[in-house]
Design a protein around this motif. Structure first.
Motif, PDB file in Angstrom:
ATOM      1  N   GLY A  60      -2.752  -1.227  -7.009  1.00 27.18           N
ATOM      2  CA  GLY A  60      -2.165  -0.684  -8.223  1.00 27.18           C
ATOM      3  C   GLY A  60      -0.724  -1.084  -8.431  1.00 27.18           C
ATOM      4  N   TYR A  61      -0.102  -1.613  -7.373  1.00 28.03           N
ATOM      5  CA  TYR A  61       1.276  -2.078  -7.433  1.00 28.03           C
ATOM      6  C   TYR A  61       1.341  -3.453  -6.782  1.00 28.03           C
ATOM      7  N   GLU A  62       2.548  -4.020  -6.707  1.00 24.48           N
ATOM      8  CA  GLU A  62       2.667  -5.359  -6.147  1.00 24.48           C
ATOM      9  C   GLU A  62       2.190  -5.396  -4.700  1.00 24.48           C
ATOM     10  N   VAL A  63       1.630  -6.523  -4.300  1.00 24.55           N
ATOM     11  CA  VAL A  63       1.158  -6.718  -2.932  1.00 24.55           C
ATOM     12  C   VAL A  63       2.289  -7.361  -2.139  1.00 24.55           C
ATOM     13  N   ALA A  64       2.706  -6.705  -1.062  1.00 22.52           N
ATOM     14  CA  ALA A  64       3.867  -7.152  -0.303  1.00 22.52           C
ATOM     15  C   ALA A  64       3.517  -8.139   0.799  1.00 22.52           C
ATOM     16  N   ASP A  65       2.329  -7.973   1.418  1.00 19.74           N
ATOM     17  CA  ASP A  65       1.999  -8.821   2.563  1.00 19.74           C
ATOM     18  C   ASP A  65       0.491  -8.894   2.734  1.00 19.74           C
ATOM     19  N   VAL A  66       0.049  -9.908   3.460  1.00 19.97           N
ATOM     20  CA  VAL A  66      -1.377 -10.108   3.736  1.00 19.97           C
ATOM     21  C   VAL A  66      -1.515 -10.691   5.132  1.00 19.97           C
ATOM     22  N   THR A  67      -2.591 -10.330   5.833  1.00 17.84           N
ATOM     23  CA  THR A  67      -2.872 -10.855   7.172  1.00 17.84           C
ATOM     24  C   THR A  67      -4.344 -11.209   7.263  1.00 17.84           C
ATOM     25  N   ALA A  76      -6.438  -8.307   5.328  1.00 21.13           N
ATOM     26  CA  ALA A  76      -5.912  -7.003   4.928  1.00 21.13           C
ATOM     27  C   ALA A  76      -4.616  -7.207   4.162  1.00 21.13           C
ATOM     28  N   SER A  77      -4.389  -6.323   3.197  1.00 20.41           N
ATOM     29  CA  SER A  77      -3.189  -6.408   2.371  1.00 20.41           C
ATOM     30  C   SER A  77      -2.550  -5.040   2.233  1.00 20.41           C
ATOM     31  N   CYS A  78      -1.263  -5.032   1.905  1.00 18.16           N
ATOM     32  CA  CYS A  78      -0.540  -3.772   1.705  1.00 18.16           C
ATOM     33  C   CYS A  78       0.545  -3.993   0.675  1.00 18.16           C
ATOM     34  N   GLY A  79       1.124  -2.875   0.189  1.00 19.08           N
ATOM     35  CA  GLY A  79       2.175  -3.047  -0.808  1.00 19.08           C
ATOM     36  C   GLY A  79       2.750  -1.777  -1.351  1.00 19.08           C
ATOM     37  N   GLY A  80       3.101  -1.834  -2.633  1.00 18.00           N
ATOM     38  CA  GLY A  80       3.824  -0.748  -3.268  1.00 18.00           C
ATOM     39  C   GLY A  80       3.032   0.515  -3.487  1.00 18.00           C
ATOM     40  N   ASP A  81       1.702   0.419  -3.423  1.00 13.41           N
ATOM     41  CA  ASP A  81       0.886   1.619  -3.609  1.00 13.41           C
ATOM     42  C   ASP A  81       0.694   2.414  -2.315  1.00 13.41           C
ATOM     43  N   MET A 110       4.859  -0.139   1.657  1.00 16.92           N
ATOM     44  CA  MET A 110       4.601  -0.939   2.858  1.00 16.92           C
ATOM     45  C   MET A 110       5.166  -2.336   2.644  1.00 16.92           C
ATOM     46  N   ASN A 111       5.894  -2.827   3.632  1.00 17.81           N
ATOM     47  CA  ASN A 111       6.511  -4.149   3.529  1.00 17.81           C
ATOM     48  C   ASN A 111       5.755  -5.238   4.264  1.00 17.81           C
ATOM     49  N   CYS A 112       5.028  -4.873   5.326  1.00 18.09           N
ATOM     50  CA  CYS A 112       4.469  -5.885   6.211  1.00 18.09           C
ATOM     51  C   CYS A 112       3.221  -5.358   6.906  1.00 18.09           C
ATOM     52  N   SER A 127       7.053  -0.017   7.014  1.00 23.61           N
ATOM     53  CA  SER A 127       7.323   0.567   5.701  1.00 23.61           C
ATOM     54  C   SER A 127       8.789   0.899   5.475  1.00 23.61           C
ATOM     55  N   TYR A 128       9.091   1.130   4.189  1.00 22.79           N
ATOM     56  CA  TYR A 128      10.403   1.650   3.812  1.00 22.79           C
ATOM     57  C   TYR A 128      10.670   3.012   4.450  1.00 22.79           C
ATOM     58  N   ASP A 129       9.618   3.708   4.853  1.00 17.69           N
ATOM     59  CA  ASP A 129       9.824   5.039   5.433  1.00 17.69           C
ATOM     60  C   ASP A 129      10.292   4.977   6.886  1.00 17.69           C
ATOM     61  N   THR A 130      10.594   3.789   7.388  1.00 20.08           N
ATOM     62  CA  THR A 130      11.167   3.510   8.719  1.00 20.08           C
ATOM     63  C   THR A 130      10.150   3.547   9.858  1.00 20.08           C
ATOM     64  N   THR A 131       8.859   3.718   9.567  1.00 20.19           N
ATOM     65  CA  THR A 131       7.867   3.840  10.638  1.00 20.19           C
ATOM     66  C   THR A 131       6.933   2.633  10.693  1.00 20.19           C
ATOM     67  N   LEU A 132       6.297   2.504  11.866  1.00 17.40           N
ATOM     68  CA  LEU A 132       5.155   1.622  12.054  1.00 17.40           C
ATOM     69  C   LEU A 132       3.927   2.504  12.197  1.00 17.40           C
ATOM     70  N   LYS A 133       2.832   2.111  11.579  1.00 14.27           N
ATOM     71  CA  LYS A 133       1.585   2.865  11.722  1.00 14.27           C
ATOM     72  C   LYS A 133       0.446   1.917  12.100  1.00 14.27           C
ATOM     73  N   PHE A 134      -0.444   2.423  12.972  1.00 21.27           N
ATOM     74  CA  PHE A 134      -1.598   1.660  13.427  1.00 21.27           C
ATOM     75  C   PHE A 134      -2.864   2.255  12.835  1.00 21.27           C
ATOM     76  N   TRP A 135      -3.765   1.379  12.399  1.00 23.25           N
ATOM     77  CA  TRP A 135      -4.997   1.776  11.733  1.00 23.25           C
ATOM     78  C   TRP A 135      -6.186   1.141  12.444  1.00 23.25           C
ATOM     79  N   ASP A 136      -7.200   1.932  12.750  1.00 21.33           N
ATOM     80  CA  ASP A 136      -8.395   1.450  13.420  1.00 21.33           C
ATOM     81  C   ASP A 136      -9.398   0.981  12.363  1.00 21.33           C
ATOM     82  N   VAL A 137      -9.633  -0.329  12.304  1.00 19.21           N
ATOM     83  CA  VAL A 137     -10.493  -0.865  11.248  1.00 19.21           C
ATOM     84  C   VAL A 137     -11.968  -0.532  11.487  1.00 19.21           C
TER      85      VAL A 137
END
Length: 310
Positions: A60-67, A76-81, A110-112, A127-137
């Protein structure tokens, strides 16, 4: 100006997105690449033929990064949403979505993002929120399995090597998180970091910062082994990288040029500094096995760089 065998010959730029290309990433074979755009899309390309293979829409917002996964079947992608989308390459559909404030997700853009873990079983985001988060796919849960804190400002970039996760922050520090032992080592650069990378041999860190500089650090001691300058980087997030053989440092510049330094050169100025874009160079991706790399820009274009004569 270019050295023999150096990737100093740019292709004709090809328009890829409307607006900024925030990230460009080769797949593991180097045959294809994925780009993430401010136009809310991810696009799959054959950059050698400048051929668009598929466009993926859903953010819904710009896509910041993709892996891209090791098997090339998913990305996987992440971004402004503030959401992570896990995509099936062939069908173009989202397989999973992670995040959201109700599910323990990030509180800011999310930046990366990067795959990590055995068989790419995890994703890590910064993220801009200063944290790293891990997600189990592989889990049915959309909540993160772990959150790492410590940065005092936005996390701008991440790199993964085995059980180590490298993060760079606007607070001026590069942190290596050992997810196996839970320990963190920190190297304080001072100037806001916009990109960090592991060297391919794992012994060094490469860090680009908003003082118009790229630094090579000894991972074990934090000693600055080399300082690379001559490009412009004081406002925007740029990316730096080392070629697959760790011989050449590559970094974008805000004037649309791309700088190349010999990793062991004593002078700070780049040995090659060529313009290929009309606006700031936002992303760099090196070929996994050849002396080639991709650059992407705020002008919406992508360029493939090769040695003269190739």
């Amino acid at each position: 100006m270019g050295e023999s065998g150096w990737p100093t010959r740019p292709s004709k730029p090809f328009k890829s997105h409307t607006g900024t290309v925030n990230a460009i990433r080769f797949n593991r074979s180097g045959q294809y690449c994925a780009s993430a755009g401010a136009d809310k899309t991810v696009r799959l390309w054959n950059p050698h033929k400048q051929l668009l293979v598929k466009t993926y829409s859903g953010h819904g917002y710009e896509v910041a990064d993709v892996t891209i996964s090791r098997d090339n079947n998913s990305f996987a992608s992440c971004g402004g949403d503030k959401l992570v989308f896990l995509w099936d390459v062939a069908s173009g559909k989202t397989v999973r979505r992670f995040g959201g404030s109700r599910d323990g997700g990030h509180n800011g853009r999310m930046n990366c993002i990067s795959f990590c873990g055995m068989d790419d079983s995890l994703l890590v985001t910064g993220s801009y929120d200063t944290t790293l988060k891990f997600w189990d796919v592989r889990s049915r849960s959309s909540e993160p399995v772990q959150t790492l804190t410590g940065a005092r400002d936005s996390v701008s970039s991440i790199g993964v090597r085995d059980h180590l996760v490298l993060s760079g922050s606007v607070d001026g520090a590069a942190r290596v998180h050992d997810v196996r032992t839970g320990t963190i080592t920190m190297d304080h650069i001072g100037s806001p970091l916009v990109d960090v990378k592991f060297s391919n041999d794992g012994n060094c860190l490469l860090a680009a910062s908003l003082d118009d500089a790229v630094r090579l650090l000894d991972r074990a001691t934090g000693e600055v082994l080399a300082l690379y300058q001559g490009h412009s980087n004081s406002q925007f997030r740029l990316e730096c990288s080392l070629l697959h053989d760790d011989s050449i440092v590559v970094c974008g510049s805000e004037d649309g040029r791309v700088a190349l330094w010999d990793i062991v050169q004593t002078e700070k100025e780049p040995k090659s500094f060529r313009k290929a874009h009309q606006k700031s160079v936002s992303s760099i991706s090196v070929h996994p096995t050849r002396r080639e790399f991709l650059s992407a820009s705020q002008d919406g274009s992508i360029v493939l760089w090769k040695p003269p004569g190739d």
